[in-house]
Enzyme design. Structure first.
Site, PDB file in Angstrom:
ATOM      1  N   PRO A 111      38.242  33.495  43.204  1.00 20.68           N
ATOM      2  CA  PRO A 111      37.685  32.147  43.370  1.00 20.68           C
ATOM      3  C   PRO A 111      36.410  32.069  44.201  1.00 20.68           C
ATOM      4  CG  PRO A 111      39.530  32.447  44.850  1.00 20.68           C
ATOM      5  CD  PRO A 111      39.435  33.701  44.046  1.00 20.68           C
ATOM      6  N   ASP A 127      32.984  40.018  30.852  1.00 20.57           N
ATOM      7  CA  ASP A 127      33.775  41.177  31.260  1.00 20.57           C
ATOM      8  C   ASP A 127      32.833  42.152  31.969  1.00 20.57           C
ATOM      9  OD1 ASP A 127      35.160  43.515  31.511  1.00 20.57           O
ATOM     10  OD2 ASP A 127      35.881  43.573  29.442  1.00 20.57           O
ATOM     11  N   CYS A 130      33.912  40.828  40.199  1.00 22.57           N
ATOM     12  CA  CYS A 130      35.203  40.172  39.901  1.00 22.57           C
ATOM     13  C   CYS A 130      35.321  39.050  40.917  1.00 22.57           C
ATOM     14  CB  CYS A 130      36.332  41.182  40.030  1.00 22.57           C
ATOM     15  SG  CYS A 130      36.271  42.468  38.777  1.00 22.57           S
ATOM     16  N   ALA A 131      34.707  37.940  40.621  1.00 23.07           N
ATOM     17  CA  ALA A 131      34.272  37.054  41.700  1.00 23.07           C
ATOM     18  C   ALA A 131      35.214  35.901  42.063  1.00 23.07           C
ATOM     19  CB  ALA A 131      32.908  36.488  41.349  1.00 23.07           C
ATOM     20  N   CYS A 150      43.003  44.469  47.053  1.00 24.42           N
ATOM     21  CA  CYS A 150      43.960  43.861  47.990  1.00 24.42           C
ATOM     22  C   CYS A 150      45.336  44.490  47.736  1.00 24.42           C
ATOM     23  CB  CYS A 150      43.993  42.348  47.854  1.00 24.42           C
ATOM     24  SG  CYS A 150      44.339  41.755  46.192  1.00 24.42           S
ATOM     25  N   LYS A 181      34.221  36.015  48.463  1.00 28.46           N
ATOM     26  CA  LYS A 181      33.267  37.076  48.788  1.00 28.46           C
ATOM     27  C   LYS A 181      31.879  36.726  48.238  1.00 28.46           C
ATOM     28  CE  LYS A 181      37.092  40.268  48.900  1.00 28.46           C
ATOM     29  NZ  LYS A 181      38.099  39.321  48.336  1.00 28.46           N
ATOM     30  N   ASP A 212      35.492  43.861  43.693  1.00 25.98           N
ATOM     31  CA  ASP A 212      36.805  43.501  44.248  1.00 25.98           C
ATOM     32  C   ASP A 212      37.760  43.531  43.052  1.00 25.98           C
ATOM     33  OD1 ASP A 212      38.757  42.600  45.962  1.00 25.98           O
ATOM     34  OD2 ASP A 212      38.151  40.495  45.841  1.00 25.98           O
TER      35      ASP A 212
END
Ligand code: SAM
Length: 460
Positions: A278, A323, A275-276, A392, A281, A339
């Site tokens: 912006p 996805d 889930c990259a 987060c 990471k 993430d």
């Protein structure tokens, strides 16, 4: 909305609840005596007004309103940034502002009027805006938004707020008021007094943190934090910093820089960031020399990720719009960073709208999505492969509960993070071997975002 459970129904002086008299301000209020001259728009207040209304009335994220608003797109960058700061400050102090206004409102005004008053009061009490500017711009705003009959009310209320000033804040438990009641209670699992520490951290505007590329020259300005991120004061303009054009750094909260590091990717390993966008990471992973695939299902966000990687000259990353719950790599992977999408309550210093948008009933869908992504990640790993799950979020359901539930499922076993890996932030390591940060940590350095991270290994 709306607004917080503890403030959504301001009470009259005798304590009885009042309901809104009209949806959009068709008034029972006294008519303004001020002549209705044409009013010049003030982009900062206009955009801030739309932002706060979006959050309070529609549970719409601040950034979404900014992105959709034509006025915001056409505004000077300075006005846009000022609007963001004003909207965010109003949301950061929302509970306090609602409480302060309550005694001055004999009747509950319609929500759009109340929002204008909240923004006006925020300028007076927290942003040191001169009274004539805060009052005058609020009155003008109401006139421009077809709420002229409430201009007199706004004028009277805000003048009183201006006269009494910060004495209005005396005796208020602002830390408690500015957090929705259910959320405050939900943080009890973090330990005694932690909810208050978090609230204290959330009251401050977040500083700007940078992650430097491994081969970047040290920055001459800024504070180097114990974990290696470089910190600048809130409001620092990123493009003005040395090294921006050259791509020597990217913006990333110090806490957000921890999960990728826990994956300990090695040169040549096949690694996916599921889930990259912006891409903070992803950039960290690419700097290790691993062969990184960055997945993102939102095409616009993927474009942003690509732009960021281009500026950073990290051109070895393969980007895929897909996805992650359905994607399969060509060959099993050595390591995965997940993430996951979450309530984002840990980022409320930067996005105070996160406090007011989510409700307890929103968690079920998020947890289901996270679990689906964890199962998919487990399928992509080779035996012995590593998975770091991060959110987060400050919420138990999305962090510790997920980590406990997943260990032993999908062929994954817990791989506790060791104390030597967290020597620069030992207070964030939990007895279970997870990383848990929150805005109450590093109070003297300016705090950090809230993150949860747990590591797993795929069993053979
Ligand atoms: C928390 S953000 C990721 C932040 C990012 N890792 C970073 O450090 O910059 C979550 C991202 O995951 C994306 N996302 C959510 N569900 C996804 C899915 N099923 N597959 C791929 N991407 C997804 C969202 O669009 C969003 O960009």
């Amino acid at each position: 909305m709306n607004i917080p459970s503890n403030t959504s129904q301001p009470r009259s002086r005798n304590g009885s609840k009042k309901t809104a008299s009209a949806k959009t301000g068709q008034p029972r209020a006294r008519r303004s005596r001020t002549p209705a001259a044409p009013v010049v728009p003030d982009p900062t207040r206009e955009i801030a007004y739309d932002i706060v209304r979006g959050v309070i009335e529609n549970r719409r994220m601040l950034e979404t309103t900014l992105g959709r608003s034509q006025e915001a797109r056409e505004a000077e960058p300075r006005d846009r940034a000022a609007a963001h700061r004003l909207g965010a400050a109003t949301l950061r102090h929302l509970g306090t502002l609602s409480t302060v206004l309550e005694p001055f409102l004999r009747k509950q005004p319609p929500e759009p009027v109340r929002v204008a008053l909240l923004i006006g009061a925020c300028q007076l009490l927290f942003l040191e805006t001169p009274p004539h500017a805060a009052v005058g711009t609020t009155v003008n705003l109401l006139r421009r938004r077809d709420l002229a009959p409430f201009a007199g009310l706004a004028n009277a209320v805000l003048r009183k707020v201006a006269t009494q000033g910060v004495t209005l804040l005396e005796g208020l438990d602002q830390e408690r008021l500015n957090i929705p009641g259910w959320m405050w209670s939900s943080w009890k699992y973090l330990g005694p007094g932690v909810a208050r520490k978090i609230a204290r951290g959330l009251a401050q505007e977040a500083p700007l943190d940078l992650t430097l590329k491994s081969d970047a020259p040290p920055m001459e300005e800024g504070i180097v934090l114990p974990t290696g991120s470089v910190r600048f004061p809130a409001g620092t303009r990123v493009p003005d910093l040395p090294g921006f054009e050259e791509g020597t750094f990217w913006v990333q909260d110090a806490a957000a820089a921890l999960p990728a590091r826990l994956l300990a990717a090695k040169p040549g390993e096949h690694v996916a960031d599921l889930c990259a966008a912006p891409g903070g990471k992803t950039a960290q992973l690419a700097c290790t020399g691993a062969q990184v695939t960055a997945l993102e299902r939102d095409p616009a966000r993927l474009e942003r990720l690509k732009e960021n990687l281009t500026r950073l000259k990290l051109d070895t990353v393969r980007t895929v719009c897909a996805d992650a719950a359905a994607w399969q790599p060509e060959a099993p992977l050595d390591a995965i960073l997940l993430d996951a999408p979450c309530s984002a309550t840990g980022t409320a210093r930067r996005h105070p709208d996160a406090l007011w948008i989510k409700r307890p009933r929103d968690f079920a869908a998020l947890i289901e999505a996270q679990t689906g992504l964890l199962a998919a990640a487990a399928r992509m790993l080779k035996p012995g492969g590593r998975l770091v799950y991060a959110v987060c979020s400050l919420q138990q359901e999305e962090g510790p509960d997920q980590a406990r539930k997943i260990a032993g499922q999908f062929g994954l076993k817990a791989d506790p993070i060791r104390p030597e890996e967290m020597q620069d932030l030992p207070e964030a390591l939990t007895p279970e071997g997870w990383v848990r940060t929150h805005p109450g940590l590093w109070p003297d350095l300016g705090g950090m975002d809230g993150f949860f991270a747990a590591r797993f290994i795929k069993e053979s």
